[in-house]
Design a protein around this motif. Structure first.
Motif, mmCIF file in Angstrom:
data_model
loop_
_atom_site.group_PDB
_atom_site.id
_atom_site.type_symbol
_atom_site.label_atom_id
_atom_site.label_comp_id
_atom_site.label_asym_id
_atom_site.label_seq_id
_atom_site.Cartn_x
_atom_site.Cartn_y
_atom_site.Cartn_z
ATOM 1 N N ASP A 4 -14.101 -12.662 11.153
ATOM 2 C CA ASP A 4 -14.758 -11.368 11.395
ATOM 3 C C ASP A 4 -15.265 -11.297 12.824
ATOM 4 O O ASP A 4 -15.816 -12.266 13.349
ATOM 5 N N GLN B 25 -7.713 3.259 2.832
ATOM 6 C CA GLN B 25 -9.173 3.255 2.891
ATOM 7 C C GLN B 25 -9.737 3.276 1.478
ATOM 8 O O GLN B 25 -9.191 3.913 0.584
ATOM 9 N N ASP C 136 -6.467 -9.773 8.434
ATOM 10 C CA ASP C 136 -6.445 -10.058 6.999
ATOM 11 C C ASP C 136 -5.255 -10.936 6.627
ATOM 12 O O ASP C 136 -5.402 -11.900 5.889
ATOM 13 N N THR D 266 -1.790 -7.250 9.044
ATOM 14 C CA THR D 266 -2.762 -6.350 8.426
ATOM 15 C C THR D 266 -4.159 -6.713 8.910
ATOM 16 O O THR D 266 -4.572 -7.870 8.834
ATOM 17 N N LEU E 180 -8.339 -5.807 8.720
ATOM 18 C CA LEU E 180 -9.341 -5.311 7.780
ATOM 19 C C LEU E 180 -10.570 -4.866 8.565
ATOM 20 O O LEU E 180 -11.188 -5.667 9.266
ATOM 21 N N TYR E 181 -10.860 -3.577 8.465
ATOM 22 C CA TYR E 181 -12.077 -3.014 9.049
ATOM 23 C C TYR E 181 -13.092 -2.871 7.917
ATOM 24 O O TYR E 181 -12.744 -2.424 6.825
ATOM 25 N N LYS E 182 -14.340 -3.223 8.198
ATOM 26 C CA LYS E 182 -15.433 -2.975 7.248
ATOM 27 C C LYS E 182 -16.480 -2.155 7.987
ATOM 28 O O LYS E 182 -17.011 -2.597 9.012
ATOM 29 N N LYS F 115 -13.942 0.254 3.441
ATOM 30 C CA LYS F 115 -13.035 -0.817 3.854
ATOM 31 C C LYS F 115 -11.718 -0.140 4.199
ATOM 32 O O LYS F 115 -11.248 0.723 3.446
ATOM 33 N N GLN F 116 -11.171 -0.531 5.325
ATOM 34 C CA GLN F 116 -9.906 0.057 5.756
ATOM 35 C C GLN F 116 -8.926 -1.054 6.113
ATOM 36 O O GLN F 116 -9.271 -1.972 6.841
ATOM 37 N N THR F 117 -7.726 -0.960 5.569
ATOM 38 C CA THR F 117 -6.659 -1.859 6.007
ATOM 39 C C THR F 117 -5.736 -1.066 6.925
ATOM 40 O O THR F 117 -5.518 0.131 6.724
#
Length: 171
Positions: free
Chosen positions: A15, A106, A125, A142, A144-146, A157-159
């Motif tokens: 992260d 999302q 990810d 991929t 991963l946004y949080k 959460k967005q991939t």
């Protein structure tokens, strides 16, 4: 040159520091979004309707989450690069200089209200093994946004998946 399994493991699951969005959620940006998207949901602009809802007031369209975290194009910020940025640089160094977005998803958890400060972390990810595609050899990556509000509640959460490929390779 393909990435080694060891090199891939350096990036996955790391992260970033929490990155503060430059803009707070506000009615003006909600209005602009609704105009462009032609979204007439009364939760987004009708004060009376929204006040009587379970949210107790106006909320922002959930798909708008990234709008409040987009870094200005100028002047550029000064922060440590995220694992995503480091991986993209590593892929470019290995010859995978072309990138195309392939998928985004999302999942929403908490509403965004005017005045909320939206911040996020990003991580890598997963990374596929090298694949031969019609565009050339490459990797599906991929991210991963949080997204969190100022109360540290998870908002979304967005991939986001890209194909980073070598367009000039003859392999």
């Amino acid at each position: 040159m393909a990435l080694t399994e060891e090199k891939i493991k350096e990036f996955v699951g790391v992260d970033s520091d929490l990155i503060e969005g430059p803009d707070k959620v506000c009615k003006q940006m909600i209005r602009h979004w609704c105009e462009v998207m032609e979204d007439a949901n009364p939760l987004y602009q009708d004060e009376e309707y929204a006040k009587a809802s379970k949210y107790g007031g106006i909320i922002a369209p959930p798909m708008q989450v990234q709008v409040y975290t987009m870094s200005p194009l100028w002047p550029t910020g000064n922060r440590e690069p995220s694992s995503m940025e480091l991986l993209v640089a590593e892929l470019a160094e290995q010859g995978y200089t072309s990138i195309v977005a392939t998928e985004q998803g999302q999942e929403y958890f908490a509403p965004m209200k005017p005045g909320d400060q939206i911040n996020y972390t990003i991580s890598v990810d997963k990374i596929s093994p090298e694949k031969q595609t019609v565009r050339g050899p490459g990797y599906f990556v991929t991210f991963l946004y949080k997204f969190f509000n100022q109360r540290e509640e998870l908002v979304c959460k967005q991939t986001f998946t890209i194909l980073a490929y070598n367009a000039i390779s003859k392999e």
